[in-house]
Design a protein around this motif. Structure first.
Motif, PDB file in Angstrom:
ATOM      1  N   GLY A 365       0.855  -1.196   0.000  1.00  0.00           N
ATOM      2  CA  GLY A 365       0.000   0.000   0.000  1.00  0.00           C
ATOM      3  C   GLY A 365       0.886   1.239   0.000  1.00  0.00           C
ATOM      4  N   GLU A 366       0.696   2.111  -0.984  1.00  0.00           N
ATOM      5  CA  GLU A 366       1.558   3.307  -1.124  1.00  0.00           C
ATOM      6  C   GLU A 366       0.921   4.551  -0.521  1.00  0.00           C
ATOM      7  OE1 GLU A 366       4.218   3.464  -5.033  1.00  0.00           O
ATOM      8  OE2 GLU A 366       2.088   3.526  -5.473  1.00  0.00           O
ATOM      9  N   GLY A 367       1.740   5.468  -0.072  1.00  0.00           N
ATOM     10  CA  GLY A 367       1.249   6.783   0.356  1.00  0.00           C
ATOM     11  C   GLY A 367       0.459   6.736   1.654  1.00  0.00           C
ATOM     12  N   VAL A 368       0.824   5.842   2.554  1.00  0.00           N
ATOM     13  CA  VAL A 368       0.118   5.756   3.842  1.00  0.00           C
ATOM     14  C   VAL A 368       0.532   6.960   4.700  1.00  0.00           C
ATOM     15  CG1 VAL A 368      -0.234   4.365   5.922  1.00  0.00           C
ATOM     16  CG2 VAL A 368       0.126   3.247   3.701  1.00  0.00           C
ATOM     17  N   GLU A 369      -0.468   7.704   5.130  1.00  0.00           N
ATOM     18  CA  GLU A 369      -0.153   8.944   5.864  1.00  0.00           C
ATOM     19  C   GLU A 369      -0.686   8.958   7.291  1.00  0.00           C
ATOM     20  OE1 GLU A 369      -1.344  12.301   3.466  1.00  0.00           O
ATOM     21  OE2 GLU A 369       0.282  11.980   2.033  1.00  0.00           O
ATOM     22  N   THR A 370      -1.657   8.083   7.593  1.00  0.00           N
ATOM     23  CA  THR A 370      -2.233   8.132   8.948  1.00  0.00           C
ATOM     24  C   THR A 370      -2.267   6.733   9.556  1.00  0.00           C
ATOM     25  OG1 THR A 370      -4.505   7.691   8.241  1.00  0.00           O
ATOM     26  CG2 THR A 370      -3.785   9.998   8.201  1.00  0.00           C
ATOM     27  N   GLY A 387       5.026   5.081   2.988  1.00  0.00           N
ATOM     28  CA  GLY A 387       4.346   6.372   3.093  1.00  0.00           C
ATOM     29  C   GLY A 387       4.978   7.261   4.139  1.00  0.00           C
ATOM     30  N   TYR A 388       4.550   8.520   4.120  1.00  0.00           N
ATOM     31  CA  TYR A 388       5.096   9.514   5.025  1.00  0.00           C
ATOM     32  C   TYR A 388       4.904   9.116   6.485  1.00  0.00           C
ATOM     33  CZ  TYR A 388       5.291  12.660   0.944  1.00  0.00           C
ATOM     34  OH  TYR A 388       5.551  13.232  -0.259  1.00  0.00           O
ATOM     35  N   LEU A 389       3.876   8.298   6.774  1.00  0.00           N
ATOM     36  CA  LEU A 389       3.645   7.890   8.158  1.00  0.00           C
ATOM     37  C   LEU A 389       4.879   7.194   8.724  1.00  0.00           C
ATOM     38  CD1 LEU A 389       1.677   7.505  10.584  1.00  0.00           C
ATOM     39  CD2 LEU A 389       1.041   5.306   9.580  1.00  0.00           C
TER      40      LEU A 389
HETATM   41  O1    G Z   1       4.867   6.583  -8.745  1.00  0.00           O
HETATM   42  P1    G Z   1       5.568   6.199  -7.448  1.00  0.00           P
HETATM   43  O2    G Z   1       4.722   5.338  -6.605  1.00  0.00           O
HETATM   44  O3    G Z   1       6.903   5.636  -7.753  1.00  0.00           O
HETATM   45  O4    G Z   1       5.783   7.584  -6.706  1.00  0.00           O
HETATM   46  C1    G Z   1       6.068   7.653  -5.368  1.00  0.00           C
HETATM   47  C2    G Z   1       6.009   9.126  -5.020  1.00  0.00           C
HETATM   48  O5    G Z   1       5.107   9.326  -3.969  1.00  0.00           O
HETATM   49  C3    G Z   1       7.342   9.678  -4.557  1.00  0.00           C
HETATM   50  O6    G Z   1       7.631  10.868  -5.259  1.00  0.00           O
HETATM   51  C4    G Z   1       7.163   9.944  -3.085  1.00  0.00           C
HETATM   52  O7    G Z   1       7.893  11.104  -2.685  1.00  0.00           O
HETATM   53  C5    G Z   1       5.692  10.137  -2.960  1.00  0.00           C
HETATM   54  N1    G Z   1       5.210   9.679  -1.666  1.00  0.00           N
HETATM   55  C6    G Z   1       5.730   8.711  -0.903  1.00  0.00           C
HETATM   56  N2    G Z   1       5.002   8.547   0.238  1.00  0.00           N
HETATM   57  C7    G Z   1       3.998   9.435   0.196  1.00  0.00           C
HETATM   58  C8    G Z   1       2.911   9.776   1.062  1.00  0.00           C
HETATM   59  O8    G Z   1       2.715   9.197   2.120  1.00  0.00           O
HETATM   60  N3    G Z   1       2.069  10.761   0.644  1.00  0.00           N
HETATM   61  C9    G Z   1       2.251  11.409  -0.514  1.00  0.00           C
HETATM   62  N4    G Z   1       1.377  12.378  -0.836  1.00  0.00           N
HETATM   63  N5    G Z   1       3.264  11.130  -1.359  1.00  0.00           N
HETATM   64  C10   G Z   1       4.134  10.146  -1.024  1.00  0.00           C
END
Ligand code: G
Ligand code: MN
Length: 403
Positions: A365-370, A387-389
């Motif tokens: 799972g990508e981009g997990v923030e919370t 993710g940033y979390l």
């Molecule tokens: O397309 P790809 O999945 O490779 O891109 C990943 C991008 O998502 C990176 O540029 C990264 O900096 C960004 N990213 C990583 N984690 C998070 C997150 O938790 N939230 C957001 N908004 N962006 C994220």
């Protein structure tokens, strides 16, 4: 009632000009003497021109508002304004059709004024048929040539501008490559607090190409994708040995799949292939990529693993899972965002994780923030997250935070 559209007059644009074989041309004919004007109009019509007639400068000005004129033939001395005033008014309105002046008594003064106001030439009254037709033909030709010159000048200026922009883009791209650096973001298993790997993310010091998307577009435009792809893979190989996690995730542009260097067993990255997951996204279509399945098979034979990136983003389709048979699938952050509070999203993610599991692929799972998104993903069976979390991308190698 102005005598602009005499009975039987038809203005057909696109009909052939009898004189030149080109499109039919329109002449504005201005004279206050009606019988003479009609006679001249007939001459011009017989020569293949469409003719708009006007009996005064005021009428003529009405007529030049809309239609496209190829030439204006006007008497000089008329009650009210003179033909010279028409000449000036036409130029003021940006009408550049050549003006032919007809006069019985050309004087030095009026000739000087005519030139100043942009008239093309004088015709001495009485004007002969051949002289009129010849002069009009000449005028139309001069007008065509002027238009062609203008278009040519615009094209040249455009081409020059494009060349300058290309040069500037190339210079910015060179600066970007020279300042290229990789940022790394951990991919984690929150349940066990284990690190699965790091994703290498493209960064550079050229502000105008700071986003990886812009840098890739520039490389694509300049035909430098190969250079960029190879530089990324070399940089990854240089630091991967020190990574405190088993796997290294490397993004490929679909076009990198056409670069033979990627398949070279002696490339820097190939020696680490067993630890490398190549992420493929459909940002540009995989559909027309020659021999895609065979290329993926070659990469797997070298020991690389394959990931489908950004699944669920507009451009990343389910069929790529069937074509690439990936070891890892990364769910786009659009599917992760608010998964905890959106029951439909939750069900979809759950179904996808389970299906991918059946197919033998791990889901990230990508981009997990919370923490809520993290917990919902875990409930959906998705154990691997990014993710940033946990950590923002950073220089080699950021550690994950679990709070
Ligand atoms: O397309 P790809 O999945 O490779 O891109 C990943 C991008 O998502 C990176 O540029 C990264 O900096 C960004 N990213 C990583 N984690 C998070 C997150 O938790 N939230 C957001 N908004 N962006 C994220
Ligand atoms: Mn990625």
């Amino acid at each position: 009632m102005p005598d602009l559209w005499p009975a039987g007059e038809e203005r057909v644009h696109g009909a052939a000009d009898l004189a030149t074989g080109g499109p039919r041309r329109t002449i504005l004919l201005v004279d206050d003497e009606a019988p003479l004007r009609r006679a001249l109009a007939r001459v011009l019509r017989d020569a293949g021109y469409a003719v708009i007639q006007a009996s005064s400068v005021a009428e003529a000005l009405q007529a030049i508002e809309s239609p496209v004129l190829d030439a204006i033939v006007t008497d000089v001395s008329m009650p009210g304004d003179s033909g010279l005033a028409l000449c000036a008014a036409a130029r003021e309105r940006g009408i550049d059709a050549p003006v032919l002046l007809m006069t019985g008594v050309p004087t030095i003064d009026s000739a000087v004024e005519a030139v100043e106001r942009g008239a093309l030439r004088y015709l001495r009254k009485p004007v002969g048929i051949d002289e009129l037709v010849g002069a009009v033909r000449e005028a139309v030709r001069a007008h065509d040539a002027a238009i062609a010159r203008r278009k040519g000048a615009v094209l040249l200026a455009d081409a020059e501008k494009v060349r300058t922009e290309e040069r500037e883009l190339a210079a910015r791209f060179e600066r970007a490559i020279a300042s290229m650096a990789l940022a790394f973001q951990p991919i984690v298993q929150p349940k066990t607090r284990a690190l699965l790997g790091f994703e290498a993310l493209l960064r550079c010091g050229e502000p105008s190409l700071a986003s990886p998307g812009n840098l890739l577009s520039a490389a694509e435009h300049l035909g430098r994708l190969e250079v960029l792809g190879r530089a990324i893979r070399r940089s990854v190989a240089a630091v991967a040995g020190g990574a405190p996690a088993p796997l290294m995730f490397v993004n490929l542009h679909p076009r990198d799949l056409l670069d033979e260097d990627l398949y070279s067993p002696s490339s820097a990255l190939a020696s680490l292939a067993g630890r490398v997951v190549l992420e493929i996204t459909e940002r540009t279509s995989l559909e027309d990529l020659d021999g895609l399945e065979a290329r993926i098979a070659r990469l797997k034979a070298l020991g690389y693993r394959i990931a489908v990136d950004d699944l669920g983003a507009g451009y990343s389709g389910l069929t790529s899972i069937l074509r690439l048979r990936p070891d890892v699938v990364k769910l786009d952050m659009a599917l992760v965002r608010h998964v905890d509070s959106d029951p439909a999203k939750m069900r979809l993610v759950k179904a996808m994780v389970s299906t991918l599991d059946d197919l033998g692929a791990i889901t990230v799972g990508e981009g997990v923030e919370t923490p809520d998104e993290r917990d919902a993903l875990a409930d959906a069976g998705c154990q691997c997250m990014q993710g940033y979390l946990f950590a923002r991308p950073g220089p080699p190698f950021p550690s994950a935070s679990w709070t």
